[in-house]
Scaffold this motif. Structure first.
Motif, mmCIF file in Angstrom:
data_model
loop_
_atom_site.group_PDB
_atom_site.id
_atom_site.type_symbol
_atom_site.label_atom_id
_atom_site.label_comp_id
_atom_site.label_asym_id
_atom_site.label_seq_id
_atom_site.Cartn_x
_atom_site.Cartn_y
_atom_site.Cartn_z
ATOM 1 N N THR A 38 0.867 -1.182 0.000
ATOM 2 C CA THR A 38 0.000 0.000 0.000
ATOM 3 C C THR A 38 0.900 1.226 0.000
ATOM 4 O OG1 THR A 38 -1.674 -1.163 1.304
ATOM 5 C CG2 THR A 38 -1.864 1.235 1.153
ATOM 6 N N PHE A 40 1.297 5.397 0.124
ATOM 7 C CA PHE A 40 0.643 6.615 0.613
ATOM 8 C C PHE A 40 1.351 7.814 -0.003
ATOM 9 C CE2 PHE A 40 -0.027 3.286 3.674
ATOM 10 C CZ PHE A 40 -1.354 3.424 4.042
ATOM 11 N N ASP A 135 -6.158 -0.441 -6.441
ATOM 12 C CA ASP A 135 -6.444 0.500 -5.342
ATOM 13 C C ASP A 135 -5.402 0.415 -4.239
ATOM 14 O OD1 ASP A 135 -8.793 1.550 -6.498
ATOM 15 O OD2 ASP A 135 -9.954 -0.164 -5.780
ATOM 16 N N HIS A 138 -2.980 5.353 -2.004
ATOM 17 C CA HIS A 138 -3.862 6.353 -1.401
ATOM 18 C C HIS A 138 -3.283 7.737 -1.710
ATOM 19 C CE1 HIS A 138 -6.408 3.629 1.004
ATOM 20 N NE2 HIS A 138 -5.320 2.902 1.110
ATOM 21 N N SER A 141 -2.913 11.688 0.831
ATOM 22 C CA SER A 141 -2.865 11.030 2.141
ATOM 23 C C SER A 141 -1.476 11.274 2.730
ATOM 24 C CB SER A 141 -3.126 9.527 1.984
ATOM 25 O OG SER A 141 -3.142 8.876 3.231
ATOM 26 N N SER A 160 -2.798 9.182 9.127
ATOM 27 C CA SER A 160 -2.689 10.002 7.915
ATOM 28 C C SER A 160 -3.734 11.102 7.876
ATOM 29 C CB SER A 160 -2.846 9.103 6.681
ATOM 30 O OG SER A 160 -2.854 9.864 5.494
ATOM 31 N N GLU A 162 -6.121 13.208 5.631
ATOM 32 C CA GLU A 162 -6.821 13.024 4.364
ATOM 33 C C GLU A 162 -7.420 14.362 3.916
ATOM 34 O OE1 GLU A 162 -6.777 9.849 2.991
ATOM 35 O OE2 GLU A 162 -5.472 9.358 4.687
ATOM 36 N N SER A 168 -7.146 9.369 9.114
ATOM 37 C CA SER A 168 -7.401 7.933 9.011
ATOM 38 C C SER A 168 -6.268 7.160 9.660
ATOM 39 C CB SER A 168 -7.531 7.505 7.540
ATOM 40 O OG SER A 168 -8.621 8.132 6.908
ATOM 41 N N PHE A 170 -4.359 3.379 9.290
ATOM 42 C CA PHE A 170 -4.189 2.182 8.471
ATOM 43 C C PHE A 170 -3.304 1.212 9.252
ATOM 44 C CE2 PHE A 170 -4.908 5.781 5.737
ATOM 45 C CZ PHE A 170 -5.830 5.321 4.804
#
Length: 354
Positions: A38, A40, A135, A138, A141, A160, A162, A168, A170
């Motif tokens: 993932t 960011f 996806d 992000h 972020s 993070s 947003e 948020s 994670f």
């Protein structure tokens, strides 16, 4: 299920902060190895300083101007997107004195210059597509804190910011890899109370800022007027304000409207780091006219400030990784300031983290 391969490592979950060349090179390597990734990214898109600015008169590569290919692994990676990268002759890059006069003895470069088309951001965007399609990135972020996962203390979680002020969390990451400028990495680790092994080496890294000017002269494209100003397309300058100039319209895959990107010197950019954009633009426009002899008023002019641009003192290693903590760092600043340095750094961190 075949149980004969006892050397297969379990799938890990990686968080990568930063979607520039280093971050995407790292992410795609880990993803190709079968791990979960993932990414960011605090901005709205990938590419970092391999950026392209769009205007009514065409695009500007207002970050990295070109790249070289010295490492076989970088060459192999580029071969996966053969239609994107094109050679740019630039009529051989000139070196200018403070008055804009060509120093003929220093005009040739040993390295071939390459650019991505239709803009420098196209290469990283192409490499990031598998991540976008799943996806796994992000955007907008901004990670401001890393801490141990509340439910699984052996893992990491990220806090993070947003869009519109939302925050948020994670969770569940085995490793967190930072592909951001060294100063930002230092701040994030400090804010997270993470004392990384050998972190003192980070304090020795020095990265200079850069003000970049972008100008367009659409009238130069009128019939009978072949080009405006000098007959070269790219130059390094020893003018105290300007280090680099490039005619954007000379690059393959760009529009024909006369456009120039002008990058200020590291010393001048540092001295004027906090100048208002209007003031920096006016000073760089004056220097541009002094060097090129172009006195016409551009139909389009804007500036961009890169707070972290050119590495003056690199880390001296491809990356940093604490396997015990599961924290790693990469970026062009580890080795230098070339696009290729960022790629190698991200690749080597990924391979070490596997």
């Amino acid at each position: 299920m075949n149980q004969t391969n006892t050397t297969t490592k379990p799938v890990q979950k990686f968080a990568i902060i930063g979607a520039g060349m280093a971050g995407i090179a790292c992410a795609r390597t880990l993803m190709q190895a079968g791990h979960r990734v993932t990414v960011f990214e605090k901005s709205r898109g990938t590419s970092g300083r391999m950026s392209t600015r769009t205007s009514a008169f065409g695009t500007f590569d207002h970050g990295a101007q070109y790249f070289t290919v010295r490492d076989a692994r970088f060459e192999q990676a580029l071969a996966t997107t053969p239609n994107i990268c094109k050679p740019w002759s630039a009529n051989a890059v000139r070196v200018l004195d403070a008055m804009g006069r060509v120093l003929e003895a220093a005009r040739h470069s040993e390295d071939k210059h390459w650019v991505a088309t239709p803009g420098m951001n196209a290469l990283v965007k192409a490499w990031a597509q598998p991540l976008v399609q799943t996806d796994s990135i992000h955007f907008e972020s901004k990670v401001f804190k890393i801490e141990r996962d509340t439910l699984q203390p052996s893992l990491w979680q990220l806090h993070s910011e947003e869009p519109e002020g939302a925050q948020s969390v994670f969770s569940g990451f085995d490793q967190v890899l930072l592909a951001i400028p060294s100063d930002q990495a230092i701040d994030l680790l400090r804010n997270s109370n993470i004392n990384m092994e050998k972190a003192a080496a980070l304090n020795k890294v020095q990265v200079a800022p850069c003000w970049t000017l972008m100008v367009a002269f659409p009238n130069a494209a009128q019939p009978g007027l072949i080009t405006l100003g000098p007959q070269w397309n790219a130059a390094r300058s020893v003018h105290h304000r300007v280090a680099w100039l490039a005619r954007e319209s000379s690059k393959p895959g760009r529009g024909h409207i006369e456009r120039w990107t002008v990058q200020a010197s590291a010393a001048w950019s540092q001295e004027h780091l906090e100048d208002a954009p209007e003031r920096a633009q006016a000073k760089l426009l004056k220097a541009f006219s002094e060097i090129t002899g172009i006195r016409a008023t551009p139909a389009h002019a804007e500036v961009h400030r890169w707070r972290y641009a050119k590495t003056l003192q690199p880390l001296g290693a491809t990356h940093m990784l604490s396997k015990k903590q599961g924290i790693g760092l990469c970026g062009d600043w580890c080795l230098g300031h070339r696009v290729e340095d960022a790629f190698i750094s991200g690749l080597e961190l990924a391979l070490d983290a596997l």
